[in-house]
Design a protein around this motif. Structure first.
Motif, PDB file in Angstrom:
ATOM      1  N   GLU A  42       0.635  -1.202   0.018  1.00  0.00           N
ATOM      2  CA  GLU A  42       0.091  -0.145  -0.058  1.00  0.00           C
ATOM      3  C   GLU A  42       0.704   1.341   0.066  1.00  0.00           C
ATOM      4  N   LEU A  43       1.989   1.272   0.643  1.00  0.00           N
ATOM      5  CA  LEU A  43       2.887   2.309   0.823  1.00  0.00           C
ATOM      6  C   LEU A  43       3.386   2.697  -0.891  1.00  0.00           C
ATOM      7  N   ASP A  44       3.622   1.454  -1.555  1.00  0.00           N
ATOM      8  CA  ASP A  44       4.232   1.419  -2.786  1.00  0.00           C
ATOM      9  C   ASP A  44       3.189   1.790  -3.905  1.00  0.00           C
ATOM     10  N   ASP A  45       1.832   1.932  -3.526  1.00  0.00           N
ATOM     11  CA  ASP A  45       0.792   2.117  -4.491  1.00  0.00           C
ATOM     12  C   ASP A  45       0.930   3.493  -4.968  1.00  0.00           C
ATOM     13  N   GLY A  46       0.877   3.578  -6.099  1.00  0.00           N
ATOM     14  CA  GLY A  46       1.230   4.817  -7.003  1.00  0.00           C
ATOM     15  C   GLY A  46      -0.018   5.919  -6.934  1.00  0.00           C
ATOM     16  N   LEU A  47      -1.383   5.351  -6.584  1.00  0.00           N
ATOM     17  CA  LEU A  47      -2.563   6.032  -6.328  1.00  0.00           C
ATOM     18  C   LEU A  47      -2.331   6.784  -5.100  1.00  0.00           C
ATOM     19  N   LEU A  48      -1.673   6.219  -4.076  1.00  0.00           N
ATOM     20  CA  LEU A  48      -2.010   6.790  -2.781  1.00  0.00           C
ATOM     21  C   LEU A  48      -0.655   7.745  -2.437  1.00  0.00           C
TER      22      LEU A  48
END
Length: 182
Positions: A42-48
């Motif tokens: 989730e930390l690596d998710d580009g949307l966030l």
């Protein structure tokens, strides 16, 4: 709360555990933002986008009469044959703690999964197992018959404000971001 004085029509709630479920609600726009410990994925998710709110570390929580309770530090290897109460699988805390055990080559004998600190503290106090929690959270729920011991292998646990990158300039999110950076 100062936030309500700035933005009168904002709704907020705090939920123990389920950080993954909260992040999913942010991604599907059910929630504007969430506080929690996202997984590495989730930390690596580009949307966030994730704004650090608090850096903390994990400690062991044991019943006062436990054989390890007199130690000044506990290694993860000391917990290999203990009943360990882990956070729920859908939390970032679970991911962080299970990764630390895996890197140490240890598979703890798991007793339960629970992220409700008051329930976990009751379980520990009644000899149902040993828990691993953030030091700042445990400090808020001290018990007379429970001891907190630092871990030899530091396990860092960070709390983030998570939101969609495209919402960074949202006028409802701005006061929340200002609040957590002060």
């Amino acid at each position: 709360m100062a936030l309500n004085q700035t933005v009168k029509n904002i709704n907020y709630s705090f939920v123990d555990g389920s950080s993954h479920a909260l992040i999913e609600k942010v991604k599907n726009t059910t929630l504007l933002a969430s506080f929690g410990t996202p997984s590495q994925e989730e930390l690596d998710d580009g949307l966030l986008e994730h704004q650090l709110v608090l850096e903390d570390h994990v400690v062991a929580v044991l019943p006062l009469q436990h054989a390890l309770a007199s130690k000044s530090e506990i290694g993860l290897s000391d917990l290999a044959y203990e009943n360990v109460i882990l956070p729920q699988k859908d939390t970032g805390a679970y991911s962080i703690i299970s990764t630390a055990f895996s890197l140490a080559g240890i598979k703890p004998r798991q007793y339960k999964e629970c992220s409700q600190i008051d329930i976990v503290m009751d379980m520990v106090e009644n000899n149902a197992g040993i828990a691993l929690f953030s030091s700042s959270i445990v400090d808020l729920y001290k018990r007379e018959h429970v001891v907190t011991i630092p871990l030899k292998q530091k396990i860092n646990k960070s709390i983030y404000l998570s939101f969609l990158r495209r919402n960074r300039r949202n006028k409802l999110l701005t006061p929340v971001m200002d609040m957590v950076t002060q």
